[in-house]
Write an enzyme that holds these catalytic residues in place. Structure first.
Site, PDB file in Angstrom:
ATOM      1  N   GLN A 191       0.772  -1.251   0.000  1.00  0.00           N
ATOM      2  CA  GLN A 191       0.000   0.000   0.000  1.00  0.00           C
ATOM      3  C   GLN A 191       0.801   1.299   0.000  1.00  0.00           C
ATOM      4  OE1 GLN A 191      -3.388   2.364   2.597  1.00  0.00           O
ATOM      5  NE2 GLN A 191      -3.034   0.263   3.095  1.00  0.00           N
TER       6      GLN A 191
ATOM      7  N   ARG B 281       6.628  -8.892 -10.465  1.00  0.00           N
ATOM      8  CA  ARG B 281       7.236 -10.210 -10.595  1.00  0.00           C
ATOM      9  C   ARG B 281       6.380 -11.072 -11.535  1.00  0.00           C
ATOM     10  NH1 ARG B 281       9.628 -13.340  -5.630  1.00  0.00           N
ATOM     11  NH2 ARG B 281       8.650 -11.668  -4.480  1.00  0.00           N
TER      12      ARG B 281
ATOM     13  N   ASP C 169      11.509 -10.349 -14.303  1.00  0.00           N
ATOM     14  CA  ASP C 169      12.179 -11.034 -13.189  1.00  0.00           C
ATOM     15  C   ASP C 169      13.474 -10.279 -12.921  1.00  0.00           C
ATOM     16  OD1 ASP C 169      13.504 -12.614 -11.422  1.00  0.00           O
ATOM     17  OD2 ASP C 169      13.304 -14.485 -12.563  1.00  0.00           O
TER      18      ASP C 169
ATOM     19  N   ASN D 147       9.327   0.290  -2.153  1.00  0.00           N
ATOM     20  CA  ASN D 147       9.084   0.101  -0.712  1.00  0.00           C
ATOM     21  C   ASN D 147       9.315  -1.357  -0.329  1.00  0.00           C
ATOM     22  OD1 ASN D 147       6.539  -0.525  -2.051  1.00  0.00           O
ATOM     23  ND2 ASN D 147       5.645  -0.695  -0.012  1.00  0.00           N
ATOM     24  N   PHE D 148      10.436  -1.878  -0.830  1.00  0.00           N
ATOM     25  CA  PHE D 148      10.828  -3.230  -0.434  1.00  0.00           C
ATOM     26  C   PHE D 148      11.343  -3.211   0.995  1.00  0.00           C
ATOM     27  CE2 PHE D 148      11.799  -3.737  -5.119  1.00  0.00           C
ATOM     28  CZ  PHE D 148      10.723  -4.566  -5.364  1.00  0.00           C
TER      29      PHE D 148
ATOM     30  N   LYS E 215      10.958  -5.181   9.032  1.00  0.00           N
ATOM     31  CA  LYS E 215       9.838  -5.064   8.100  1.00  0.00           C
ATOM     32  C   LYS E 215       8.689  -4.397   8.839  1.00  0.00           C
ATOM     33  CE  LYS E 215      10.630  -9.024   5.098  1.00  0.00           C
ATOM     34  NZ  LYS E 215      10.062 -10.285   4.587  1.00  0.00           N
ATOM     35  N   VAL E 216       7.938  -3.609   8.137  1.00  0.00           N
ATOM     36  CA  VAL E 216       6.877  -2.855   8.825  1.00  0.00           C
ATOM     37  C   VAL E 216       5.601  -2.817   7.989  1.00  0.00           C
ATOM     38  CG1 VAL E 216       6.222  -0.528   9.598  1.00  0.00           C
ATOM     39  CG2 VAL E 216       8.469  -1.425  10.176  1.00  0.00           C
TER      40      VAL E 216
ATOM     41  N   GLU F 174       1.314  -1.340   8.202  1.00  0.00           N
ATOM     42  CA  GLU F 174       0.512  -0.214   8.695  1.00  0.00           C
ATOM     43  C   GLU F 174       0.466  -0.093  10.228  1.00  0.00           C
ATOM     44  OE1 GLU F 174      -1.519   2.265   7.125  1.00  0.00           O
ATOM     45  OE2 GLU F 174      -1.774   2.898   9.197  1.00  0.00           O
TER      46      GLU F 174
ATOM     47  N   ASP G  78       0.554   3.700   6.017  1.00  0.00           N
ATOM     48  CA  ASP G  78       0.807   3.365   4.614  1.00  0.00           C
ATOM     49  C   ASP G  78       0.498   4.543   3.689  1.00  0.00           C
ATOM     50  OD1 ASP G  78       1.711   0.823   4.973  1.00  0.00           O
ATOM     51  OD2 ASP G  78      -0.235  -0.128   4.762  1.00  0.00           O
TER      52      ASP G  78
ATOM     53  N   GLY H 226      -7.683  20.092  19.580  1.00  0.00           N
ATOM     54  CA  GLY H 226      -7.388  21.525  19.548  1.00  0.00           C
ATOM     55  C   GLY H 226      -7.947  22.230  20.771  1.00  0.00           C
ATOM     56  N   GLY H 227      -8.024  23.537  20.691  1.00  0.00           N
ATOM     57  CA  GLY H 227      -8.475  24.317  21.830  1.00  0.00           C
ATOM     58  C   GLY H 227      -9.984  24.456  21.927  1.00  0.00           C
ATOM     59  N   GLN H 228     -10.717  23.871  20.999  1.00  0.00           N
ATOM     60  CA  GLN H 228     -12.181  23.970  21.016  1.00  0.00           C
ATOM     61  C   GLN H 228     -12.732  22.598  21.399  1.00  0.00           C
ATOM     62  OE1 GLN H 228     -13.409  26.914  20.496  1.00  0.00           O
ATOM     63  NE2 GLN H 228     -11.764  27.949  19.395  1.00  0.00           N
TER      64      GLN H 228
HETATM   65  N1  COA Z   1      11.423 -10.164  -9.701  1.00  0.00           N
HETATM   66  C1  COA Z   1      12.086 -10.962  -8.832  1.00  0.00           C
HETATM   67  N2  COA Z   1      12.073 -10.754  -7.491  1.00  0.00           N
HETATM   68  C2  COA Z   1      11.365  -9.705  -7.045  1.00  0.00           C
HETATM   69  C3  COA Z   1      10.660  -8.834  -7.887  1.00  0.00           C
HETATM   70  C4  COA Z   1      10.717  -9.096  -9.279  1.00  0.00           C
HETATM   71  N3  COA Z   1      10.089  -8.316 -10.162  1.00  0.00           N
HETATM   72  N4  COA Z   1      10.062  -7.888  -7.142  1.00  0.00           N
HETATM   73  C5  COA Z   1      10.375  -8.168  -5.870  1.00  0.00           C
HETATM   74  N5  COA Z   1      11.168  -9.252  -5.810  1.00  0.00           N
HETATM   75  C6  COA Z   1      11.754  -9.850  -4.630  1.00  0.00           C
HETATM   76  C7  COA Z   1      12.708  -8.911  -3.934  1.00  0.00           C
HETATM   77  O1  COA Z   1      13.944  -8.884  -4.582  1.00  0.00           O
HETATM   78  C8  COA Z   1      12.743  -9.503  -2.550  1.00  0.00           C
HETATM   79  O2  COA Z   1      13.616 -10.605  -2.549  1.00  0.00           O
HETATM   80  P1  COA Z   1      14.857 -10.817  -1.516  1.00  0.00           P
HETATM   81  O3  COA Z   1      14.305 -10.638  -0.142  1.00  0.00           O
HETATM   82  O4  COA Z   1      15.314 -12.206  -1.811  1.00  0.00           O
HETATM   83  O5  COA Z   1      15.887  -9.818  -1.796  1.00  0.00           O
HETATM   84  C9  COA Z   1      11.319 -10.024  -2.395  1.00  0.00           C
HETATM   85  O6  COA Z   1      10.761 -10.124  -3.689  1.00  0.00           O
HETATM   86  C10 COA Z   1      10.284  -9.095  -1.703  1.00  0.00           C
HETATM   87  O7  COA Z   1      10.808  -8.342  -0.852  1.00  0.00           O
HETATM   88  P2  COA Z   1      10.114  -7.820   0.479  1.00  0.00           P
HETATM   89  O8  COA Z   1       9.980  -6.372   0.335  1.00  0.00           O
HETATM   90  O9  COA Z   1      10.958  -8.316   1.598  1.00  0.00           O
HETATM   91  O10 COA Z   1       8.638  -8.452   0.579  1.00  0.00           O
HETATM   92  P3  COA Z   1       7.914  -9.076   1.846  1.00  0.00           P
HETATM   93  O11 COA Z   1       6.595  -9.520   1.357  1.00  0.00           O
HETATM   94  O12 COA Z   1       8.737 -10.091   2.526  1.00  0.00           O
HETATM   95  O13 COA Z   1       7.746  -7.839   2.871  1.00  0.00           O
HETATM   96  C11 COA Z   1       6.966  -5.658   3.544  1.00  0.00           C
HETATM   97  C12 COA Z   1       6.708  -6.897   2.704  1.00  0.00           C
HETATM   98  C13 COA Z   1       5.902  -4.647   3.217  1.00  0.00           C
HETATM   99  C14 COA Z   1       6.896  -6.025   5.038  1.00  0.00           C
HETATM  100  C15 COA Z   1       8.359  -5.096   3.238  1.00  0.00           C
HETATM  101  O14 COA Z   1       8.468  -4.915   1.854  1.00  0.00           O
HETATM  102  C16 COA Z   1       8.686  -3.806   3.934  1.00  0.00           C
HETATM  103  O15 COA Z   1       8.980  -3.758   5.125  1.00  0.00           O
HETATM  104  N6  COA Z   1       8.665  -2.689   3.183  1.00  0.00           N
HETATM  105  C17 COA Z   1       9.026  -1.372   3.681  1.00  0.00           C
HETATM  106  C18 COA Z   1       7.955  -0.785   4.530  1.00  0.00           C
HETATM  107  C19 COA Z   1       6.620  -0.732   3.832  1.00  0.00           C
HETATM  108  O16 COA Z   1       6.477  -0.161   2.796  1.00  0.00           O
HETATM  109  N7  COA Z   1       5.626  -1.284   4.500  1.00  0.00           N
HETATM  110  C20 COA Z   1       4.250  -1.050   4.148  1.00  0.00           C
HETATM  111  C21 COA Z   1       3.710  -1.925   3.183  1.00  0.00           C
HETATM  112  S1  COA Z   1       2.076  -1.379   2.865  1.00  0.00           S
END
Ligand code: COA
Length: 477
Positions: A68, A89, A124, A147-148, A187-188, A190, A219, A298-300
């Site tokens: 998101q 992907r 890929d 936002n990986f 990792k984080v 919402e 998010d 707020g103040g109201q």
């Molecule tokens: N082709 C091949 N691989 C791909 C790809 C593509 N087109 N797009 C993504 N990937 C891979 C990445 O390289 C990564 O692989 P790696 O860990 O082996 O390096 C993997 O897919 C996905 O990465 P990740 O971001 O870790 O996904 P996740 O599902 O494990 O985690 C989150 C999700 C949201 C927790 C994490 O992305 C995060 O903390 N993001 C930052 C904060 C954020 O935006 N959070 C809010 C989300 S609404």
């Protein structure tokens, strides 16, 4: 012929007689002067409003976002006119395509409502040919948004140094959960951000647990912050010619939205927070900003009050603000005109210890009317109130449709759906709200038109598996 050349001669004679000053003046008015920039900004367009293109026309975004926070950002940029190329992907795509599915076989609303007005290409990123295509995209785009989880972009080989070498003008914008510090590798999602950003500890009722809010401030809120960072970096690039990194941590974004609570934290040192109903109830404050229920920030002073039908309708409520300048009107309306002169009620400080009783009395009045009646009556007296609108009511609200805030778009596999259009209205840049793309819908188009691969090269790329490797893996699994 003869008479023509006579006239010519006469004209040039007359011109020769003209004073030199006039000739100079004529020379000083060349046509180019009309378009010359003024302090670097072109002269105002004479095109009708809304016909001069869109704010971000010509900006191309390499959209590596998912879930998101990132997609919110790039969708806003797309609404503003940027060409957003979402890299997904192969075979899988953004994970939200399949999350919370309501229509079998169709992309979920989770996905469609966050990815409108974008194009989708499947690559890929771990395939050597895929990496090559990505490098080519880096050269063709202005901004990369991602936002990986921390480190994932680097693991793909797309370090800032690598990107900057390929395209020094590239802006690399990231959402992460936390900024540099002890939690930077986490990792984080919402609600993690809502809790770590100070929102949850200050939301809810004093005698209950911390609460997360329904608005996606972690998010979507951070996506919005990131969009501002991106357009600022684009503007700076006009002067410097080079890109830069833009980072928005979700914790920081939430804290920015919860800043009044940090304000209250500091006020606590100087005494109780008198506008909190806890003060009026005689309950001492602790060492941290407490949960304030529905107290106004707020103040109201304000509170949520029942309206007619509350027994069966969970949304038959209204937020009522006892704004000081309209206190007299409130007293008249609720049938307590004597409060206007009563020293216990007349001035705002005198009312603070009695807020609970005051709101209970106002509620006796609001309960006799529907929330819309209260809204109408109060606004005649400039009393600020907010009906608690359900999502059903919002979806059906005609004025939101009319302004393009709620938009219905058609989708080839799920049919029509509602989405939230651009909440930011620009008078000279109409928003472009289109349906979300199918997975890889624009792969060929982007390879051909943006990256200028020949038909033969495209065939070779396809044969390499760079656009479908994950699909094959999945089938094999
Ligand atoms: N082709 C091949 N691989 C791909 C790809 C593509 N087109 N797009 C993504 N990937 C891979 C990445 O390289 C990564 O692989 P790696 O860990 O082996 O390096 C993997 O897919 C996905 O990465 P990740 O971001 O870790 O996904 P996740 O599902 O494990 O985690 C989150 C999700 C949201 C927790 C994490 O992305 C995060 O903390 N993001 C930052 C904060 C954020 O935006 N959070 C809010 C989300 S609404």
């Amino acid at each position: 012929m003869a008479s023509k050349s006579k006239t010519k001669r006469a004209k040039s004679k007359a011109a020769a007689k003209k004073p030199a000053r006039e000739v100079v003046r004529l020379k000083a008015k060349p046509r180019a002067a009309k378009t010359a920039p003024h302090n670097g900004v072109p002269r105002p367009s004479s095109k009708p409003w809304g016909r001069a293109g869109r704010a971000l026309d010509g900006v191309r975004i390499l959209d590596f976002t998912h879930v998101q926070s990132g997609p919110t950002c790039t969708q806003l940029l797309a609404y503003m006119g940027a060409d957003v190329i979402k890299v997904e992907r192969p075979g899988v795509g953004d994970i939200t395509r399949m999350q919370l599915r309501d229509v079998k076989g169709a992309d979920s609303l989770y996905f469609t409502m966050l990815n409108g007005s974008k194009r989708s290409i499947t690559i890929d990123s771990k395939h050597p040919k895929g990496r090559e295509i990505l490098d080519r995209l880096v050269k063709e785009c202005d901004v990369l948004v991602e936002n990986f989880a921390p480190g994932a972009l680097d693991r793909m080989g797309l370090t800032f140094e690598h990107i900057h070498k390929l395209n020094p003008r590239m802006i690399v914008a990231s959402v992460k959960g936390f900024g540099p510090g002890p939690y930077e590798d986490c990792k984080v999602y919402e609600n993690v951000a809502q809790c770590a950003g100070g929102s949850a500890s200050t939301t809810g009722f004093r005698d209950g647990p911390p609460l997360v809010t329904g608005a996606q401030i972690g998010d979507s809120g951070t996506g919005l912050h990131l969009a501002l960072g991106i357009v600022s970096a684009l503007y700076q690039r006009v002067r410097t010619g080079r890109g830069q990194k833009v980072l928005c941590a979700m914790q920081d974004g939430v804290l920015n939205l919860a800043r009044v609570k940090l304000r209250d934290q500091q006020r606590l040192k100087h005494g109780p927070l008198t506008e909190y109903s806890q003060y009026g109830e005689g309950i001492p404050f602790g060492s941290a900003t407490p949960r304030a229920g529905n107290d106004s920030g707020g103040g109201q002073p304000g509170w949520i009050l029942k309206c007619k039908g509350w027994e069966s309708d969970p949304d038959a409520y209204i937020y009522f603000i006892t704004q000081a300048p309209v206190w007299g009107a409130i007293c008249d309306l609720i049938g307590r005109p004597e409060w206007k002169a009563d020293p216990d009620y007349a001035a705002p400080p005198a009312r603070l210890p009695r807020l609970r009783q005051i709101f209970d009395t106002i509620e006796q009045w609001t309960m006799t009317k529907s929330k819309f009646e209260v809204m109408e009556i109060c606004n005649q007296h400039d009393i600020p109130v907010g009906p608690i609108l359900s999502m059903k009511e919002i979806a059906e609200e005609g004025s939101l449709r009319a302004t393009g805030t709620v938009v219905e778009v058609d989708h080839p596999t799920r049919g029509p759906y509602l989405t939230v259009g651009n909440p930011i209205k620009l008078s000279d840049s109409p928003s472009d709200v289109r349906r979300s793309p199918l997975l890889g819908e624009h792969t060929d188009e982007i390879l051909r038109e943006v990256l200028r691969y020949s038909a033969k090269e495209i065939a070779d790329i396809k044969a390499s598996g760079a656009l479908s490797a994950a699909e094959k893996k999945q089938e094999a699994a």
